[in-house]
Design an enzyme around this catalytic site. Structure first.
Site, PDB file in Angstrom:
ATOM      1  N   GLY A 184     -11.302 -83.278  -4.423  1.00 31.90           N
ATOM      2  CA  GLY A 184     -12.047 -84.413  -4.966  1.00 31.90           C
ATOM      3  C   GLY A 184     -12.608 -85.376  -3.936  1.00 31.90           C
ATOM      4  CG  ASP A 188     -14.043 -82.748 -10.764  1.00 30.46           C
ATOM      5  OD1 ASP A 188     -14.710 -83.255  -9.850  1.00 30.46           O
ATOM      6  OD2 ASP A 188     -13.232 -81.819 -10.591  1.00 30.46           O
ATOM      7  CB  SER A 231     -19.665 -81.131  -4.544  1.00 31.48           C
ATOM      8  OG  SER A 231     -20.363 -80.147  -3.802  1.00 31.48           O
ATOM      9  NE  ARG A 280     -19.995 -81.125   3.107  1.00 26.68           N
ATOM     10  CZ  ARG A 280     -21.327 -81.136   2.983  1.00 26.68           C
ATOM     11  NH1 ARG A 280     -22.082 -81.230   4.070  1.00 26.68           N
ATOM     12  NH2 ARG A 280     -21.903 -81.067   1.799  1.00 26.68           N
ATOM     13  CG  ASP A 321      -9.761 -80.358  -9.990  1.00 27.13           C
ATOM     14  OD1 ASP A 321     -10.682 -81.198  -9.921  1.00 27.13           O
ATOM     15  OD2 ASP A 321      -9.461 -79.602  -9.046  1.00 27.13           O
ATOM     16  CG  ASP A 337     -13.988 -78.176  -6.268  1.00 27.15           C
ATOM     17  OD1 ASP A 337     -14.071 -76.978  -6.028  1.00 27.15           O
ATOM     18  OD2 ASP A 337     -13.071 -78.905  -5.861  1.00 27.15           O
ATOM     19  CG  ASN A 354     -22.857 -77.864  -1.170  1.00 21.31           C
ATOM     20  OD1 ASN A 354     -23.929 -77.608  -0.617  1.00 21.31           O
ATOM     21  ND2 ASN A 354     -21.758 -78.140  -0.488  1.00 21.31           N
TER      22      ASN A 354
HETATM   23  P1  B16 Z   1     -19.177 -80.898  -0.551  1.00 23.06           P
HETATM   24  P2  B16 Z   1     -15.450 -82.454  -7.127  1.00 23.06           P
HETATM   25  C1  B16 Z   1     -15.336 -82.182  -4.462  1.00 23.06           C
HETATM   26  O1  B16 Z   1     -15.866 -81.782  -5.702  1.00 23.06           O
HETATM   27  C2  B16 Z   1     -14.270 -81.194  -3.997  1.00 23.06           C
HETATM   28  O2  B16 Z   1     -13.161 -81.199  -4.875  1.00 23.06           O
HETATM   29  C3  B16 Z   1     -13.789 -81.547  -2.604  1.00 23.06           C
HETATM   30  O3  B16 Z   1     -12.848 -80.579  -2.161  1.00 23.06           O
HETATM   31  C4  B16 Z   1     -14.997 -81.584  -1.659  1.00 23.06           C
HETATM   32  O4  B16 Z   1     -14.594 -81.993  -0.357  1.00 23.06           O
HETATM   33  C5  B16 Z   1     -16.041 -82.564  -2.209  1.00 23.06           C
HETATM   34  O5  B16 Z   1     -16.421 -82.187  -3.522  1.00 23.06           O
HETATM   35  C6  B16 Z   1     -17.291 -82.590  -1.343  1.00 23.06           C
HETATM   36  O6  B16 Z   1     -17.935 -81.335  -1.439  1.00 23.06           O
HETATM   37  O7  B16 Z   1     -18.650 -80.566   0.816  1.00 23.06           O
HETATM   38  O8  B16 Z   1     -19.725 -79.708  -1.298  1.00 23.06           O
HETATM   39  O9  B16 Z   1     -20.139 -82.057  -0.524  1.00 23.06           O
HETATM   40  O10 B16 Z   1     -14.038 -82.023  -7.379  1.00 23.06           O
HETATM   41  O11 B16 Z   1     -15.623 -83.943  -7.019  1.00 23.06           O
HETATM   42  O12 B16 Z   1     -16.432 -81.805  -8.083  1.00 23.06           O
HETATM   43 MG    MG Z   2     -12.434 -81.427  -8.714  1.00 26.36          MG
END
Ligand code: B16
Ligand code: MG
Length: 208
Positions: A45, A8, A115, A48, A169, A10, A117
């Site tokens: 996780g 993962d 994410s 958005r 996480d 984030d 991003n």
């Molecule tokens: P984004 P992961 C997740 O990343 C985040 O934990 C979660 O809080 C967020 O809403 C999601 O990505 C979408 O992110 O807005 O940047 O597209 O933990 O799956 O790496």
């Molecule tokens: Mg995460």
């Protein structure tokens, strides 16, 4: 036997989770929606859009689809600004060591993140070329806790799901790993009791 590790992003590779919280908190405060660190755990996780839905469950009025779209974009703008601060020094303890040891053992590696991003973050921290596959929320319709991100990562790696270890996480991420039929290592305080196969406080404290 483990043949691949799906990380993962984030909260495992880098602490962008705090930036997500700060960005959502700014939106919530302005809208007068109650939101704190405890509530934020539910957002870990998940996508958005789903994060915004969870946040707005505490709102005192309904929001239109148009308003939601605007809020999600606004949150992403705040988040992206915070991401500018990231450098390779923000890579969490144990990550580089795990990547190196995985390679030395001939294991395949991937990122499996909700994410959109992800590419930008990997670039900022200098890990863009370190993984055999990168699967993000932009590649699937159903984000975590659905298994789709991890299953696509396994497919791109050419490894069967049962031979993949997911490092996560977030409760939603452990749920996704289980739904994918993969082994799981929970990292951090938020996944201590969600049934991961193994758990460690940080990746630096876990054996590969
Ligand atoms: P984004 P992961 C997740 O990343 C985040 O934990 C979660 O809080 C967020 O809403 C999601 O990505 C979408 O992110 O807005 O940047 O597209 O933990 O799956 O790496
Ligand atoms: Mg995460």
């Amino acid at each position: 036997m483990t043949q691949a590790i799906i990380f993962d992003l984030d909260g495992v590779i880098v602490s962008t989770d705090h930036y997500h919280y700060l960005a959502w908190k700014q939106i919530a405060d302005r809208e007068g929606v109650p939101f704190d660190e405890n509530r934020n755990v539910l957002l870990r996780g998940v996508s958005r859009e789903e994060s915004l839905e969870i946040l707005l469950e505490q709102a005192s009025r309904p929001y239109s689809a148009e308003e939601k779209k605007k809020l999600a974009e606004e949150k992403n703008g705040i988040y992206r600004k915070l991401l500018q601060e990231l450098t390779p020094a923000d890579i969490l303890p144990g990550v580089v060591d795990w990547i190196e040891r995985a390679k030395a053992k001939g294991l395949r590696t991937a990122i499996g993140s909700s994410s959109k991003n992800t590419d930008f973050i990997l670039e900022r921290i200098g890990l863009s070329d370190e993984f055999d596959a990168v699967v993000t929320g932009a590649d699937v319709t159903h984000s975590k806790p659905a298994p789709d991100i991890f299953l696509l990562a396994a497919e791109r790696l050419g490894i069967s799901p049962g031979a993949c270890l997911v490092v996560e996480d977030a409760p939603a991420g452990i749920q996704a790993a289980k739904a994918a039929g993969m082994q799981s290592l929970g990292v951090g305080e938020f996944v201590k009791e969600v049934g991961a196969d193994r758990w460690a406080l940080t990746l630096g404290e876990a054996d590969l």
